[in-house]
Design an enzyme around this catalytic site. Sequence first.
Site, short mmCIF file in Angstrom:
data_model
loop_
_atom_site.label_atom_id
_atom_site.label_comp_id
_atom_site.label_asym_id
_atom_site.label_seq_id
_atom_site.Cartn_x
_atom_site.Cartn_y
_atom_site.Cartn_z
N GLU A 56 -5.48 -7.13 -5.75
CA GLU A 56 -4.15 -7.57 -6.16
C GLU A 56 -3.77 -8.86 -5.43
O GLU A 56 -3.22 -9.80 -6.04
CB GLU A 56 -3.16 -6.46 -5.83
CG GLU A 56 -1.83 -6.54 -6.53
CD GLU A 56 -1.02 -5.28 -6.25
OE1 GLU A 56 -1.17 -4.30 -6.99
OE2 GLU A 56 -0.24 -5.28 -5.27
N GLY A 72 -0.82 5.71 -19.44
CA GLY A 72 -1.87 5.40 -20.41
C GLY A 72 -2.29 3.95 -20.38
O GLY A 72 -3.32 3.59 -20.94
N ARG A 122 5.53 3.57 0.63
CA ARG A 122 6.17 3.71 -0.69
C ARG A 122 7.56 4.33 -0.61
O ARG A 122 8.51 3.86 -1.23
CB ARG A 122 5.29 4.56 -1.61
CG ARG A 122 5.89 4.72 -3.02
CD ARG A 122 5.09 5.69 -3.87
NE ARG A 122 3.71 5.25 -4.01
CZ ARG A 122 3.30 4.32 -4.87
NH1 ARG A 122 4.18 3.74 -5.66
NH2 ARG A 122 2.03 3.96 -4.93
N ARG A 174 0.85 -1.19 0.00
CA ARG A 174 0.00 0.00 0.00
C ARG A 174 0.89 1.24 0.00
O ARG A 174 1.61 1.50 0.95
CB ARG A 174 -0.92 0.03 1.22
CG ARG A 174 -1.91 1.20 1.20
CD ARG A 174 -2.91 1.10 2.35
NE ARG A 174 -3.93 2.16 2.27
CZ ARG A 174 -3.82 3.34 2.86
NH1 ARG A 174 -2.74 3.61 3.59
NH2 ARG A 174 -4.79 4.24 2.74
N GLY A 175 0.84 1.97 -1.10
CA GLY A 175 1.77 3.07 -1.30
C GLY A 175 1.72 4.14 -0.24
O GLY A 175 2.76 4.66 0.18
N GLU A 176 0.53 4.48 0.25
CA GLU A 176 0.41 5.55 1.23
C GLU A 176 1.12 5.22 2.53
O GLU A 176 1.53 6.10 3.28
CB GLU A 176 -1.06 5.85 1.51
CG GLU A 176 -1.79 6.48 0.34
CD GLU A 176 -3.25 6.76 0.66
OE1 GLU A 176 -3.53 7.10 1.84
OE2 GLU A 176 -4.09 6.63 -0.23
N ASP A 177 1.27 3.92 2.80
CA ASP A 177 1.93 3.50 4.05
C ASP A 177 3.45 3.53 3.94
O ASP A 177 4.14 4.08 4.82
CB ASP A 177 1.49 2.08 4.42
CG ASP A 177 0.06 2.02 4.91
OD1 ASP A 177 -0.55 3.10 5.05
OD2 ASP A 177 -0.44 0.91 5.13
#
Length: 423
Positions: A89, A55, A28, A23-26
């Site tokens: 995921e 894209g 990254r 989880r990127g917000e935690d």
Amino acid sequence: MAHSVACSSLVSPKRYDVFISFRGEDIRTGFTSHLHKALTNKGIETFIDYQLERGDGIWDSLCKAIENSYISVVVFSRHYASSTWCLKELVKIMECRKHLGLLVIPVFYNTDPSQVRYQRETYQEAFSEQERNLRNRNDESEERRWRAALAEATDLSGFDSQSRDESLLIKDIVKDVLQKLLEFGYSNTTKRLVGIEETRKHVELLLKNAQRIGIWGIGGIGKTTIAKVVTILTPHYDSVCFLENITEESKYGELAYLRGKLLEQLKQINPIGKVVGTKLTTRSLKKALIVLDGVDTLEQLEYLCEESKVLDDLPEDSRVIITTRNRCLLTNKVDEIYEVKALSPEESLKLFSLRAFREIHPKEGYEELSKRAVEYAGGIPFALNALGSYLSSSRSLDKDFWESTMRKLENSPNVEIQEVLRY
């Protein structure tokens, strides 16, 4: 001592060695970025979500990346379950484990495994919110899949960050990943090679007895590939500092950047070493492998190594590899020289066939055309790969296209191939 090595990405059906789920917000910019760097420093081809092409359909791209990986490292942070994307995921990862043989390594980062397995504390809070959203969409089956995936993942052997030094945790994860790649023969770098095993053994033998070795040969012969294989297949080094394509970088005025990068990596390897001015003493450096790739002038070599002293004051357990087209610059700089020679006709035909036909032999009816291509390439892996790839671009394998292409090449050599062969 001379051996040849060939490279073909078609031998391995997978693009990535490792897919990292997080989880990127935690995490990254912290733990995950450090883990990603540690993996790539070992030559492990690693996918992380910021590699997505702009894209691309994000979900489709993630699914393809998971399917095209051998191992997935799933980092369960405190708020992992707050992300619907992460849960979807994870379901995909566990499906690929079941149907495609994907290896899964769970990492519990600042969270207890039982919280993940039984959805307690932050995971309970996240699922309460997820349940409300799913009820509004009348899709409670999705929740069951998420819970099942979490339970299945926590049953697997993994790593717990609690009460552990983060740098040591990352080191252990990388070691485990590397061991699994070697144990199962999954690594992209080793899978795509022809004749690598003999080459690896000879280079490792040299490294056992010499602190500095040179890998020498003409352009496109596989020097960089050999150096990369060594970084993967010698896990006993604590760290690898790999400066790639030095001559090309020097054309763009990047030598100062590369020298700084070398010094910075040596400081990370040897944090207790003393820095005097801008100079770093390497006396306490242990088990590091330093690769200076694509060095073609003595000036480049001396500029890079002047401050780091890696050629003059190398610790006993560390090693330096220099790859070059210029044998003269290795004089008095290395202890042993490993010469890489062209492939044999048999090896060349195998490599070309893997690239052009995805098989180790030419397709029926293409034997003579393939032999012409192999003869033209002169046993140079780069040329064989380039030719095989170009000729296979004709999806119907049109013989007229092949014949026309070979006539043009034989009468007016391909510029890209000749650029390599002229050195």
